[in-house]
Design a protein around this motif. Structure first.
Motif, PDB file in Angstrom:
ATOM      1  N   ARG A  70       8.981 -15.218  63.137  1.00  0.00           N
ATOM      2  CA  ARG A  70       9.841 -16.021  64.062  1.00  0.00           C
ATOM      3  C   ARG A  70      10.692 -17.107  62.982  1.00  0.00           C
ATOM      4  NH1 ARG A  70       9.436 -19.383  69.831  1.00  0.00           N
ATOM      5  NH2 ARG A  70       9.719 -17.286  70.579  1.00  0.00           N
ATOM      6  N   ILE A  71      11.723 -17.187  62.963  1.00  0.00           N
ATOM      7  CA  ILE A  71      12.348 -18.153  62.337  1.00  0.00           C
ATOM      8  C   ILE A  71      13.569 -19.006  63.399  1.00  0.00           C
ATOM      9  CG2 ILE A  71      12.442 -16.621  60.474  1.00  0.00           C
ATOM     10  CD1 ILE A  71      15.430 -16.019  60.852  1.00  0.00           C
ATOM     11  N   MET A  72      13.759 -20.230  62.735  1.00  0.00           N
ATOM     12  CA  MET A  72      14.541 -21.171  63.584  1.00  0.00           C
ATOM     13  C   MET A  72      15.653 -21.662  62.536  1.00  0.00           C
ATOM     14  SD  MET A  72      11.500 -21.604  64.838  1.00  0.00           S
ATOM     15  CE  MET A  72      10.287 -22.385  63.790  1.00  0.00           C
ATOM     16  N   VAL A  73      17.046 -21.392  63.305  1.00  0.00           N
ATOM     17  CA  VAL A  73      18.109 -21.698  62.526  1.00  0.00           C
ATOM     18  C   VAL A  73      18.855 -22.726  63.379  1.00  0.00           C
ATOM     19  CG1 VAL A  73      20.548 -20.928  61.633  1.00  0.00           C
ATOM     20  CG2 VAL A  73      18.336 -19.239  61.795  1.00  0.00           C
ATOM     21  N   ARG A  74      18.874 -23.977  62.648  1.00  0.00           N
ATOM     22  CA  ARG A  74      19.575 -25.207  63.289  1.00  0.00           C
ATOM     23  C   ARG A  74      20.921 -25.350  62.958  1.00  0.00           C
ATOM     24  NH1 ARG A  74      15.476 -29.315  62.399  1.00  0.00           N
ATOM     25  NH2 ARG A  74      16.065 -29.236  60.162  1.00  0.00           N
ATOM     26  N   ARG A 125      16.229  -8.174  69.333  1.00  0.00           N
ATOM     27  CA  ARG A 125      15.778  -8.236  70.425  1.00  0.00           C
ATOM     28  C   ARG A 125      14.804  -9.596  70.634  1.00  0.00           C
ATOM     29  NH1 ARG A 125      12.465  -3.072  72.039  1.00  0.00           N
ATOM     30  NH2 ARG A 125      12.152  -3.106  69.798  1.00  0.00           N
ATOM     31  N   LEU A 126      15.569 -10.652  70.945  1.00  0.00           N
ATOM     32  CA  LEU A 126      14.999 -11.867  70.859  1.00  0.00           C
ATOM     33  C   LEU A 126      14.969 -12.463  72.288  1.00  0.00           C
ATOM     34  CD1 LEU A 126      17.812 -14.530  69.426  1.00  0.00           C
ATOM     35  CD2 LEU A 126      18.215 -12.457  70.830  1.00  0.00           C
ATOM     36  N   GLU A 127      14.325 -13.767  72.133  1.00  0.00           N
ATOM     37  CA  GLU A 127      14.276 -14.430  73.657  1.00  0.00           C
ATOM     38  C   GLU A 127      15.559 -14.833  74.216  1.00  0.00           C
ATOM     39  OE1 GLU A 127      12.133 -18.236  75.659  1.00  0.00           O
ATOM     40  OE2 GLU A 127      11.572 -17.759  73.528  1.00  0.00           O
ATOM     41  N   ASP A 177      13.183 -14.341  67.164  1.00  0.00           N
ATOM     42  CA  ASP A 177      11.941 -13.344  66.827  1.00  0.00           C
ATOM     43  C   ASP A 177      12.780 -12.030  66.269  1.00  0.00           C
ATOM     44  OD1 ASP A 177       9.590 -14.574  67.803  1.00  0.00           O
ATOM     45  OD2 ASP A 177      10.738 -14.630  69.758  1.00  0.00           O
ATOM     46  N   VAL A 178      11.962 -11.717  65.261  1.00  0.00           N
ATOM     47  CA  VAL A 178      12.839 -10.492  64.673  1.00  0.00           C
ATOM     48  C   VAL A 178      11.753  -9.054  64.748  1.00  0.00           C
ATOM     49  CG1 VAL A 178      14.331 -11.400  63.328  1.00  0.00           C
ATOM     50  CG2 VAL A 178      12.071 -11.344  62.439  1.00  0.00           C
ATOM     51  N   PRO A 179      11.603  -8.105  65.935  1.00  0.00           N
ATOM     52  CA  PRO A 179      10.586  -7.489  66.018  1.00  0.00           C
ATOM     53  C   PRO A 179      10.821  -6.146  65.589  1.00  0.00           C
ATOM     54  CG  PRO A 179      12.022  -7.511  67.951  1.00  0.00           C
ATOM     55  CD  PRO A 179      12.484  -8.535  66.888  1.00  0.00           C
ATOM     56  N   ASP A 180      12.074  -5.811  64.950  1.00  0.00           N
ATOM     57  CA  ASP A 180      12.603  -4.607  64.325  1.00  0.00           C
ATOM     58  C   ASP A 180      13.214  -4.707  62.796  1.00  0.00           C
ATOM     59  OD1 ASP A 180      12.667  -2.859  66.899  1.00  0.00           O
ATOM     60  OD2 ASP A 180      14.139  -4.358  67.379  1.00  0.00           O
TER      61      ASP A 180
END
Length: 580
Positions: free
Chosen positions: A148-152, A169-171, A196-199
């Protein structure tokens, strides 16, 4: 249900964009206060309100000499105001854009990214355009699968914007759709996306507000999700990213965009200059015999590319959301707007190889085809030949057991009955009579895929105020935003989409589904024998395709055409996926 923010007029915004000028944050406002009269006089030009042919005014887009002017349209103009950023201003006052940089982020990291005005050079001429973090393309964000990464994101322009994380396929609340998942990011405001990066695979990001303008001006970048298995794709010597784009320019500069609504609403805004990674002269140096993995992303408003690598051998590896079941040899890669493909290419001989867009263009008025080729990049092959294990492994086609096993639970559903249907069509009103007469003439020809703009004058004059592109549900008769689809997490839904060839102007459509992944199970009744998970796929004119969609992600999600002008001419709706 919240609906996405509709097309918003751009008027009332002084596109000076002071905050975009590093180092001038305090000095420039004072300069503006000292020159109110000059700015007031310039406002008209900056917002593109000049007359036909003036700076900031409408100019007829370039046309081939083989395409005759339609009688009655000689002095016609789009019924919206023209829009350019910083029109009449010296692009030198904006900071020069830098080539996109790779940024590796770990699980839990936060990346700061600004949206700003930058100076871009195309064909030896400078233009005021847009960039993420002052770069073109935006930074290549690299993250490990499962993190999970955050981009501000801070907006330093006076156009409201968002960032959509295409294919991820993120929130739902971070999907970047204004009016649906978030409020627009206004000038000076910041929004933090938790992604979130599930793929594993190559994804990309872009605005979801007036993409026809903001994305076309340079707001796009890739997000590379790295799998834990280093042998996920098989061996290669190196990787190259190719973001494919085009831009509409004539000898005076950028052709303005529509302010209140998009122009080019019939076919989308085709460009006259090809851009790869934001430049018109992209070059790559490789060793003889080297195996290069290319990640292709189509970021153009409407153009579908047919990418060839000269006579080099090309192996198709993966697409939007992962690998194919089996690798295959291909002569070219057809890539529609928003799609991604991964290919391995080996260059066995020294010399120069052109990476080209090789098509059969069409002249709609004459109903004729002609071969056309644009150079997207040039590969310079030199040095001693590499003939190691990687080069030798290139000749093998792998079967991807991990993909086959991932698809296995869905295999029994591939032949299930269709659950829902859509038909694509178009409705027009108030178009100039010569356009309607030309479109309805028996001699007018429309191919399954529009590789080029075969009617640039009529396309330019047709705006989103006159053209409504439609997704229609035959069972209910509902169209676009009135379609009401509701699902539960765990549903596997088969959707059939038919592109009606009898509409006013049928057009191919890249169909994109947010937040989920799908399999294209068949086209025109022919089963797909080599499956791959997708989020976007092209639907040619007259064709039918079946999509098996895994509803795995709760929220309110969009389904739409990814031709930017079609989206903003209405071709979208929202569906719901609930936990219960």
């Amino acid at each position: 249900m919240r609906q996405p923010t509709p097309v918003r007029p751009l008027h009332g915004l002084r596109i000076l964009l002071v905050a975009a000028l590093p180092g001038f944050g305090t000095a420039l406002p004072g300069m503006i206060a000292a020159l109110p009269g000059a700015l007031a006089a310039q406002e008209h030009r900056m917002m593109g309100h000049g007359e036909h042919g003036e700076a900031g005014g409408w100019r007829m887009p370039p046309m081939s000499a083989a395409m005759p002017m339609v009688p009655g349209l000689e002095n016609a103009l789009p019924p919206v105001r023209p829009f350019l950023i910083g029109d009449g201003m010296d692009p030198a006052m904006f900071p020069a854009a830098e080539p996109g940089r790779r940024v590796v982020v770990a699980d839990g990291d936060t990346l700061d990214m600004d949206v700003s005005v930058v100076r871009r050079t195309i064909g030896g001429r400078d233009y005021a355009m847009l960039g993420y973090d002052g770069q073109y393309p935006g930074p290549l964000i690299q993250a490990d699968r499962g993190s999970r990464i955050m981009v501000r994101v801070t907006n330093r322009i006076q156009l409201p914007t968002t960032v959509h994380w295409h294919g991820i396929r993120l929130e739902n609340r971070f999907d970047g759709v204004a009016g649906l998942t978030q409020d627009p990011i206004a000038e000076g405001e910041t929004f933090t996306y938790e992604i979130d990066v599930p793929d594993a695979g190559m994804f990309w990001y872009h605005p979801h507000m007036r993409e026809d303008v903001q994305q076309d001006l340079g707001l796009y970048g890739n997000l590379l999700v790295v799998p834990p298995n280093p042998d996920y794709y098989g061996p290669s010597h190196r990787e190259e990213l190719l973001l494919l784009d085009d831009i509409l320019i004539d000898d005076q500069g950028l052709i303005p965009w529509g302010e209140e609504a998009p122009t080019h609403a019939l076919m989308g805004r085709f460009g006259t200059v090809m851009l790869t990674n934001g430049v018109d002269d992209h070059r790559i140096e490789v060793r003889t015999g080297e195996v290069v993995r290319f990640y292709l992303t189509n970021v153009a408003n409407t153009r579908t590319f047919n990418v060839r690598f000269g006579n080099a051998r090309v192996k198709l590896i993966a697409s939007d959301v992962g690998k194919f079941e089996r690798e295959t040899w291909v002569e070219s890669v057809v890539i529609a707007p928003a799609e991604r493909y991964v290919v391995d290419v080996r260059f066995p001989e020294a010399g120069e190889v052109g990476i080209t867009n090789t098509i059969q263009a069409v002249n709609h008025f004459r109903g004729t085809f002609y071969p056309h080729e644009d150079t997207l990049a040039v590969v310079s092959v030199n040095g001693p030949e590499i003939d190691d294990e990687v080069a030798q492994a290139f000749d093998e086609l792998r079967e991807n057991r991990d993909v086959i096993e991932d698809i296995e639970p869905f295999r029994a559903l591939l032949g299930k009955p269709v659950d829902l249907e859509l038909v694509t069509t178009v409705r027009v009103r108030d178009l100039p009579v010569p356009i309607v007469a030309s479109m309805e003439a028996d001699t007018f020809y429309v191919p399954p895929v529009e590789w080029n703009d075969g009617m640039p004058m009529m396309n330019w004059l047709s705006t989103g105020t006159q053209v409504t592109w439609i997704l229609r549900e035959p069972a209910s008769g509902r169209e676009n935003g009135d379609i009401d689809w509701r699902f539960r997490v765990g549903d596997v839904v088969k959707i059939r989409v038919f592109n009606d060839p009898e509409s006013f102007h049928p057009m191919n459509h890249p169909i994109h589904i947010h937040g989920q992944r799908f399999l294209v199970t068949e086209r025109d009744g022919i089963p797909n024998t080599n499956l791959v998970w997708k989020d976007t796929t092209i639907l040619p004119v007259g064709s039918t395709m079946d999509l098996l969609v895994e509803m795995s992600n709760p929220g309110s999600w969009m389904l739409h055409c990814h031709i930017a002008e079609h989206l903003h001419a209405g071709m979208m709706f929202v569906f719901e996926v609930t936990e219960e």
